[in-house]
Design a protein around this motif. Structure first.
Motif, short mmCIF file in Angstrom:
data_model
loop_
_atom_site.label_atom_id
_atom_site.label_comp_id
_atom_site.label_asym_id
_atom_site.label_seq_id
_atom_site.Cartn_x
_atom_site.Cartn_y
_atom_site.Cartn_z
N ARG A 295 13.13 25.41 -25.68
CA ARG A 295 11.91 26.12 -25.31
C ARG A 295 10.66 25.29 -25.58
O ARG A 295 9.54 25.79 -25.48
N GLY A 296 10.85 24.02 -25.94
CA GLY A 296 9.72 23.11 -26.08
C GLY A 296 9.22 22.92 -27.49
O GLY A 296 8.23 22.21 -27.70
N LEU A 297 9.88 23.54 -28.48
CA LEU A 297 9.43 23.38 -29.86
C LEU A 297 10.00 22.10 -30.46
O LEU A 297 11.04 21.59 -30.03
N LYS A 298 9.31 21.59 -31.47
CA LYS A 298 9.80 20.45 -32.23
C LYS A 298 10.61 20.99 -33.41
O LYS A 298 10.07 21.70 -34.26
N VAL A 299 11.89 20.64 -33.45
CA VAL A 299 12.82 21.28 -34.38
C VAL A 299 13.63 20.23 -35.13
O VAL A 299 13.99 19.19 -34.58
N GLY A 300 13.92 20.53 -36.38
CA GLY A 300 14.78 19.67 -37.19
C GLY A 300 15.80 20.49 -37.94
O GLY A 300 15.62 21.69 -38.16
N ILE A 301 16.92 19.84 -38.31
CA ILE A 301 17.95 20.47 -39.13
C ILE A 301 18.28 19.54 -40.30
O ILE A 301 18.50 18.34 -40.10
N ILE A 302 18.32 20.10 -41.49
CA ILE A 302 18.88 19.41 -42.65
C ILE A 302 20.21 20.08 -42.97
O ILE A 302 20.26 21.27 -43.27
N ASP A 303 21.28 19.30 -42.87
CA ASP A 303 22.60 19.81 -43.21
C ASP A 303 22.73 19.76 -44.73
O ASP A 303 23.14 18.75 -45.31
N ALA A 304 22.33 20.85 -45.38
CA ALA A 304 22.29 20.89 -46.85
C ALA A 304 23.63 21.30 -47.44
O ALA A 304 23.74 21.43 -48.67
N ASP A 305 24.63 21.52 -46.62
CA ASP A 305 25.97 21.82 -47.12
C ASP A 305 26.65 20.50 -47.41
O ASP A 305 27.42 19.97 -46.58
N ILE A 306 26.37 19.93 -48.57
CA ILE A 306 26.80 18.57 -48.89
C ILE A 306 28.32 18.45 -48.90
O ILE A 306 28.88 17.47 -48.39
N TYR A 307 29.01 19.45 -49.45
CA TYR A 307 30.46 19.38 -49.51
C TYR A 307 31.11 19.69 -48.17
O TYR A 307 32.13 19.10 -47.81
N GLY A 308 30.55 20.63 -47.44
CA GLY A 308 31.17 21.07 -46.20
C GLY A 308 30.33 20.76 -44.98
O GLY A 308 30.21 21.59 -44.07
N PHE A 309 29.74 19.57 -44.92
CA PHE A 309 28.86 19.20 -43.81
C PHE A 309 29.60 19.31 -42.47
O PHE A 309 30.75 18.90 -42.34
N SER A 310 28.91 19.88 -41.48
CA SER A 310 29.54 20.06 -40.16
C SER A 310 28.56 19.94 -39.01
O SER A 310 28.97 19.90 -37.85
N VAL A 311 27.27 19.88 -39.31
CA VAL A 311 26.26 19.88 -38.25
C VAL A 311 26.38 18.69 -37.31
O VAL A 311 26.28 18.86 -36.09
N PRO A 312 26.60 17.45 -37.79
CA PRO A 312 26.72 16.34 -36.84
C PRO A 312 27.82 16.57 -35.81
O PRO A 312 27.64 16.30 -34.62
N GLY A 313 28.97 17.08 -36.25
CA GLY A 313 30.06 17.34 -35.32
C GLY A 313 29.73 18.44 -34.32
O GLY A 313 30.08 18.34 -33.14
N LEU A 314 29.04 19.48 -34.78
CA LEU A 314 28.69 20.59 -33.89
C LEU A 314 27.69 20.14 -32.82
O LEU A 314 27.59 20.78 -31.77
N LEU A 315 26.94 19.07 -33.09
CA LEU A 315 25.97 18.56 -32.12
C LEU A 315 26.44 17.26 -31.46
O LEU A 315 25.68 16.64 -30.71
N GLY A 316 27.65 16.84 -31.76
CA GLY A 316 28.19 15.64 -31.13
C GLY A 316 27.50 14.36 -31.55
O GLY A 316 27.49 13.38 -30.78
N ILE A 317 26.95 14.32 -32.75
CA ILE A 317 26.22 13.13 -33.22
C ILE A 317 27.17 12.15 -33.87
O ILE A 317 27.85 12.49 -34.85
N LYS A 318 27.22 10.96 -33.35
CA LYS A 318 28.01 9.88 -33.94
C LYS A 318 27.12 8.72 -34.38
O LYS A 318 27.58 7.79 -35.04
N GLN A 319 25.86 8.76 -34.00
CA GLN A 319 24.91 7.70 -34.31
C GLN A 319 24.50 7.75 -35.77
O GLN A 319 24.30 8.82 -36.35
N GLN A 320 24.38 6.59 -36.38
CA GLN A 320 23.89 6.49 -37.75
C GLN A 320 22.36 6.58 -37.77
O GLN A 320 21.71 6.16 -36.82
N PRO A 321 21.78 7.12 -38.84
CA PRO A 321 20.31 7.09 -38.95
C PRO A 321 19.80 5.64 -38.99
O PRO A 321 20.50 4.74 -39.48
N THR A 322 18.62 5.44 -38.47
CA THR A 322 17.99 4.12 -38.51
C THR A 322 17.10 4.02 -39.74
O THR A 322 16.35 4.95 -40.05
N ARG A 323 17.19 2.91 -40.45
CA ARG A 323 16.36 2.69 -41.63
C ARG A 323 15.23 1.73 -41.29
O ARG A 323 15.46 0.64 -40.78
N VAL A 324 14.01 2.15 -41.58
CA VAL A 324 12.85 1.27 -41.51
C VAL A 324 12.39 1.08 -42.94
O VAL A 324 11.63 1.89 -43.49
#
Length: 371
Positions: free
Chosen positions: A137-166
């Motif tokens: 709907r055009g909003l700027k949105v973020g997710i923090i997967d705070a379930d450290i032991y049971g993380f699942s958000v990357p898989g649910l969104l199909g993310i395989k890319q590693q974060p980029t470090r600057v």
């Protein structure tokens, strides 16, 4: 007739860095633009780091933007890398103040801590779909997967890319317009995370201080089940976070979920509402099969209203839907892949309810002075 460099730069202003989500011209990434008399344009773009994973996207977008300028016959994009001084200037521009940006007095980001009393109620699926619906709907949105032991958000969104470090700043991957960070992006394979409480707190704190989300309209935190270390850390690190409780219709699940919402009394947080998931299964003849009973969400909302002393609404009921499960398996939210399905319609309605809650101006100085 030579091409105007200013016109070419304006065209490049439409090119958005896929990680920082800002125009490359505003990020200091366009080092030089040259055009000859026959319409050949050469632009030199500085990447934040060598080996930027989305360099091809930047090249393609810059080429397309310049080719739309009348008179351009060809485009060459040359890539360079920012110097340490240029990166330091970029970081200072992006994050002028230290600390957690969402706690600044001028932050208007709505923060939703998605909680549940127990696991298996679909909390992560609800989080991912609500965030994706708002981003659509055009909003700027973020997710923090705070379930450290049971993380699942990357898989649910199909993310395989590693974060980029600057340097010490982390740029979160983006999927379906949603910026995401998860401990799952930092562990190899399906390796378990075995940490005690202080490590959990530090991980969440680093996500909030080192990850560059930019100016968000909404930030979702997918919490682990229960009322343990992470729930307490969220209250300490993000005092403006509001709790969104997910339950199923089953009485036992609603009883346990009440504890996840009632923690607001101890943490001085607001409970924004209840989402009842797995409410029923639509049969081929259109009837509803209530596999887990009925009324759990309504009872939970009523009890939380009484417990916390403020109205806690039932935001919506999400039916069981095979396409919801299939979307999670392949990494595509159902609100995008099957927007007309019963579960997607229910989730979209809940997202619309959150959308109607404006970004708060309470306590914000507007800088208006009497003349």
């Amino acid at each position: 007739m030579s091409l105007d460099p200013q016109t070419l730069r304006q065209a490049l202003a439409t090119v958005i860095d896929p990680e920082l989500r800002q125009p490359i011209t505003e990020l200091g990434m366009v080092q030089e633009i040259q055009a000859d008399d026959v319409g050949q344009v050469t632009v030199r773009v500085l990447l934040t780091i060598a080996g930027c994973p989305l360099r091809d996207t930047i090249i393609a977008d810059a080429t397309e933007a310049l080719n739309r300028v009348p008179g351009v016959k060809g485009v060459t994009v040359e890539l360079g890398v920012m110097s340490p001084e240029q990166r330091a200037e970029l970081k200072a521009r992006l994050r002028p103040q230290a600390g957690i940006p969402f706690n600044r007095a001028d932050s208007l980001t709505k923060i939703y801590a998605v909680a549940s009393g127990k696991g298996g109620v679909g909390k992560s699926s609800v989080t991912v779909n609500l965030a994706s619906a708002l981003a659509a709907r055009g909003l700027k949105v973020g997710i923090i997967d705070a379930d450290i032991y049971g993380f699942s958000v990357p898989g649910l969104l199909g993310i395989k890319q590693q974060p980029t470090r600057v340097d010490e700043m982390i740029l979160p991957p983006v999927a379906f317009g949603v910026k995401v960070i998860s401990i799952g992006m930092f562990v190899a394979g399906n390796q378990p995370v075995a940490w005690r409480g202080p490590m959990l707190h530090r991980a969440l704190e680093q996500f909030l201080t080192d990850v560059y989300f930019g100016d968000l309209d909404a930030l979702f935190l997918d919490l682990p089940p229960g009322t343990g270390d992470i729930a307490i850390s969220v209250a300490q690190l993000l005092p403006k976070a509001e709790i969104l409780v997910v339950t199923t219709p089953q009485s036992a699940a609603a009883d346990v979920a009440e504890r996840a919402g009632a923690i607001a009394l101890q943490t001085q947080q607001k409970v924004v509402g209840v989402v009842e998931n797995m409410s029923w299964l639509v049969q081929p003849d259109g009837s509803r099969l209530e596999l887990f009973g009925s009324g759990g969400g309504e009872r939970l909302a009523a009890r939380l209203s009484q417990t916390v002393g403020t109205p806690v609404p039932l935001l919506g009921q999400v039916p069981l839907d095979i396409t919801l499960r299939e979307g999670g398996d392949v990494g595509t939210p159902i609100v995008l892949s099957h927007p007309d399905s019963p579960a997607a319609l229910a989730l979209s309605a809940i997202a619309d309810g959150l959308l109607k809650r404006p970004r708060g101006l309470a306590g914000l100085r507007l800088g208006v002075e009497p003349v």
